[in-house]
Enzyme design. Structure first.
Site, PDB file in Angstrom:
ATOM      1  N   ASN A   7       1.365  -1.398   0.011  1.00  0.00           N
ATOM      2  CA  ASN A   7       0.053   0.007  -0.388  1.00  0.00           C
ATOM      3  C   ASN A   7       0.856   1.080   0.394  1.00  0.00           C
ATOM      4  O   ASN A   7       0.955   2.311  -0.296  1.00  0.00           O
ATOM      5  CB  ASN A   7      -1.324   0.001   1.014  1.00  0.00           C
ATOM      6  CG  ASN A   7      -1.754  -0.974   1.191  1.00  0.00           C
ATOM      7  OD1 ASN A   7      -1.724  -2.393   2.201  1.00  0.00           O
ATOM      8  ND2 ASN A   7      -3.131  -0.588   0.997  1.00  0.00           N
ATOM      9  N   ASN A  33      -9.889   2.843  -7.151  1.00  0.00           N
ATOM     10  CA  ASN A  33     -10.723   3.364  -8.121  1.00  0.00           C
ATOM     11  C   ASN A  33     -10.403   4.165  -9.215  1.00  0.00           C
ATOM     12  O   ASN A  33     -11.300   4.557  -9.435  1.00  0.00           O
ATOM     13  CB  ASN A  33     -11.420   4.390  -7.030  1.00  0.00           C
ATOM     14  CG  ASN A  33     -12.098   3.848  -5.729  1.00  0.00           C
ATOM     15  OD1 ASN A  33     -12.232   2.725  -5.585  1.00  0.00           O
ATOM     16  ND2 ASN A  33     -13.050   4.449  -4.813  1.00  0.00           N
ATOM     17  N   HIS A  58     -33.687  -9.135 -50.507  1.00  0.00           N
ATOM     18  CA  HIS A  58     -34.610 -10.107 -50.125  1.00  0.00           C
ATOM     19  C   HIS A  58     -34.443 -11.544 -49.949  1.00  0.00           C
ATOM     20  O   HIS A  58     -35.039 -12.165 -49.964  1.00  0.00           O
ATOM     21  CB  HIS A  58     -36.306  -9.952 -50.907  1.00  0.00           C
ATOM     22  CG  HIS A  58     -37.060  -8.039 -50.261  1.00  0.00           C
ATOM     23  ND1 HIS A  58     -37.804  -7.679 -49.273  1.00  0.00           N
ATOM     24  CD2 HIS A  58     -36.104  -6.975 -50.946  1.00  0.00           C
ATOM     25  CE1 HIS A  58     -38.195  -6.511 -49.117  1.00  0.00           C
ATOM     26  NE2 HIS A  58     -36.846  -6.104 -50.315  1.00  0.00           N
ATOM     27  N   SER A  70     -18.934 -33.515 -41.778  1.00  0.00           N
ATOM     28  CA  SER A  70     -20.109 -34.772 -41.150  1.00  0.00           C
ATOM     29  C   SER A  70     -19.232 -36.463 -40.484  1.00  0.00           C
ATOM     30  O   SER A  70     -18.784 -36.036 -41.003  1.00  0.00           O
ATOM     31  CB  SER A  70     -20.971 -35.047 -42.178  1.00  0.00           C
ATOM     32  OG  SER A  70     -21.563 -36.191 -41.380  1.00  0.00           O
ATOM     33  N   SER A  71     -20.204 -35.939 -39.482  1.00  0.00           N
ATOM     34  CA  SER A  71     -19.816 -37.690 -38.725  1.00  0.00           C
ATOM     35  C   SER A  71     -20.761 -38.785 -39.297  1.00  0.00           C
ATOM     36  O   SER A  71     -20.235 -40.096 -39.157  1.00  0.00           O
ATOM     37  CB  SER A  71     -19.537 -37.416 -37.104  1.00  0.00           C
ATOM     38  OG  SER A  71     -20.879 -37.190 -36.859  1.00  0.00           O
ATOM     39  N   LYS A  82     -19.001 -34.990 -47.209  1.00  0.00           N
ATOM     40  CA  LYS A  82     -19.528 -33.207 -46.824  1.00  0.00           C
ATOM     41  C   LYS A  82     -18.724 -31.995 -46.592  1.00  0.00           C
ATOM     42  O   LYS A  82     -17.531 -32.883 -45.353  1.00  0.00           O
ATOM     43  CB  LYS A  82     -20.904 -33.673 -46.252  1.00  0.00           C
ATOM     44  CG  LYS A  82     -21.503 -31.859 -45.637  1.00  0.00           C
ATOM     45  CD  LYS A  82     -23.049 -32.286 -44.871  1.00  0.00           C
ATOM     46  CE  LYS A  82     -23.933 -31.711 -44.784  1.00  0.00           C
ATOM     47  NZ  LYS A  82     -23.668 -29.986 -43.452  1.00  0.00           N
ATOM     48  N   GLU A 128     -18.645 -20.249 -39.253  1.00  0.00           N
ATOM     49  CA  GLU A 128     -19.265 -20.362 -38.992  1.00  0.00           C
ATOM     50  C   GLU A 128     -18.449 -19.600 -37.383  1.00  0.00           C
ATOM     51  O   GLU A 128     -19.764 -19.195 -36.438  1.00  0.00           O
ATOM     52  CB  GLU A 128     -19.257 -21.462 -39.041  1.00  0.00           C
ATOM     53  CG  GLU A 128     -20.756 -22.252 -39.632  1.00  0.00           C
ATOM     54  CD  GLU A 128     -20.914 -23.483 -40.442  1.00  0.00           C
ATOM     55  OE1 GLU A 128     -21.923 -24.432 -41.244  1.00  0.00           O
ATOM     56  OE2 GLU A 128     -20.389 -24.771 -39.363  1.00  0.00           O
TER      57      GLU A 128
END
Length: 467
Positions: free
Chosen positions: A126, A136, A183, A313-314, A319, A326
């Site tokens: 201190n 602070n 769109h 993919s498993s 794939k 992602e």
């Protein structure tokens, strides 16, 4: 498991501390009080806290308040904290006292122990390490310093790299024409270069937004001490501190224009987080565009093929998924959530002190780190290497009934709508249907409906129609 302990004392009494720990009683109390998340303050924050303690020791020495030998020992110990040599000595949970006092005392105790060993006589956490300071003003200052360093060293360069990769790819694919979409529906043609230029400009705008925040980020609360009045600090401490910190970092930090604002609010952290959220939204937009463009390859848009990085993919052989976009979208979601936390925490400035400082620091630095890392991944592992399926783009363009928009100035809106509807119903190119349903020569129609010319925009000739 620690089996050996020593006895430490503070104003509340005695307690056991692991014998090999550099911290003292106040840190140990916080270890015991906050077994909440297992999340500790980020490395970037602890490093910046080391810099703050270095700069404070140097400033107090310049002001003839701190013994030069003690100051040098503190300086060296704090430098070791800044470089990460003692990260294991900072075990405190993020969810602690709202002022961050526990983490400030953790630093004071660790640095005092190291300085004592180096000097051969007692250095007090201190009276010496924390001289002229309060949690602070130390913790708000460290939030600004750590964020400024992380933006300059990590996020800024990462976004610049992403911008540069986009610019290169923009030139590479710039003349390839594709169907525009609004769109998610077919619209007028654009070039891939135009599409990527939109992404690049988003990133450039993000960099500009970060630059706009920096003047306020470089303004520090140090010198305000407990409530903003500067009690127990030299009147020139804040200015000297910023000078020393600027020397240590090469960044022009300066005292905040109002210490009461610096302690009681975290508006600049909220502002920076908001800009990080905008960057996250930009990255999510780019990532989602890439995912759509890559979709398929047979039943989706199939406009591009992202680099194949891992099996997707498993259960489904062959794939391949758009894993980098992602991951980018997930980072964006996390940053948006972090911003919500920082927003709630930012309004927790009760009178003279914000009391959610640690969670602001954690989330702000996490957002900066995640955005920096994912920007480089998006640039290098997705954008730089994607391939364009030009035949797929050309096929879609030939059958795009919206091309008839270019004939509006010549044949009017109603006639154009009829041609588009019929072309779509029969699955025929718009050129064939326009030739059948108007008296315009095929050569003129081909010129008016040329996708490359349409991507340049503007009216190509003819009379005003039912626009």
């Amino acid at each position: 498991m620690t089996t050996s302990f020593r006895i430490e004392r503070d104003s509340m009494g005695e307690l056991q501390v692991p014998a090999d720990a550099l911290w003292g009683a106040q840190t140990q109390r916080a270890v015991q009080n906050f077994p909440i998340s297992g999340l500790t303050m980020p490395r970037a924050f602890i490093g910046a806290l080391g810099l703050v303690k270095q700069a404070a020791a140097r400033a107090n020495t310049r002001l003839d308040l701190l013994d030069a030998h003690i100051a040098r020992a503190i300086d060296a110990a704090a430098a070791d904290v800044e470089t990460g040599k003692h990260d294991a000595q900072f075990p405190l949970d993020v969810f602690q006292t709202g002022s961050g006092t526990s983490t400030n005392m953790n630093a004071n105790e660790v640095i005092a122990s190291l300085a004592t060993r180096r000097l051969g006589r007692a250095v007090h956490p201190n009276d010496h390490v924390n001289m002229g300071q309060s949690s602070n003003d130390v913790i708000p200052t460290t939030i600004h310093v750590s964020a400024a360093l992380a933006v300059r060293r990590d996020l800024g360069p990462a976004l610049e790299h992403l911008r540069d990769v986009l610019r290169v790819k923009e030139r590479e694919v710039g003349t390839i024409v594709k169907t525009g979409r609004t769109h998610l529906m077919d619209a007028m043609p654009i070039t891939l270069g135009q599409e990527l230029s939109g992404w690049r400009t988003q990133i450039e705008s993000g960099l500009e937004r970060l630059a706009c925040v920096e003047p306020r980020l470089l303004a520090l609360a140090q010198g305000g001490t407990a409530v903003g009045t500067g009690i127990n600090a030299h009147a020139d401490f804040g200015a000297r501190f910023c000078e020393e910190l600027a020397t240590l970092t090469g960044i022009p930090f300066k005292p905040g224009r109002n210490y009461f604002e610096g302690l009681s609010s975290q508006d600049t952290a909220v502002e920076l987080s908001g800009q990080l959220k905008v960057i996250a939204v930009s990255l999510m937009k780019i990532a989602n565009d890439l995912r759509w463009m890559n979709s398929g390859p047979l039943a989706g848009l199939g406009e591009i093929a992202l680099p194949a990085l891992q099996p997707g993919s498993s259960i489904m052989p062959g794939k391949v998924n758009p894993v980098i976009p992602e991951a980018t979208a997930m980072v964006a979601a996390q940053v948006i959530g972090n911003d919500a936390t920082i927003t709630v925490a930012g309004q927790s400035g009760n009178f003279q002190l914000n009391v959610m400082l640690p969670v602001i620091a954690y989330n702000l630095l996490e957002s900066i780190r995640l955005l920096a890392n994912v920007s480089r991944a998006l640039a290098d592992s997705a954008i730089a290497g994607f391939k364009v399926n030009e035949s797929r783009l050309a096929e879609a363009l030939d059958r795009n009934p919206i091309l008839v928009t270019a004939l509006n100035p010549v044949i009017g809106y109603e006639k154009g709508a009829a041609i588009a509807k019929q072309a779509y119903a029969e699955g025929r190119p718009i050129l064939e249907m326009a030739e059948k349903m108007t008296d315009l020569p095929r050569e003129e129609l081909a010129k008016l409906l040329d996708p490359a010319e349409l991507a340049r925009g503007g009216i190509k000739g003819g009379t005003s129609g039912g626009g």
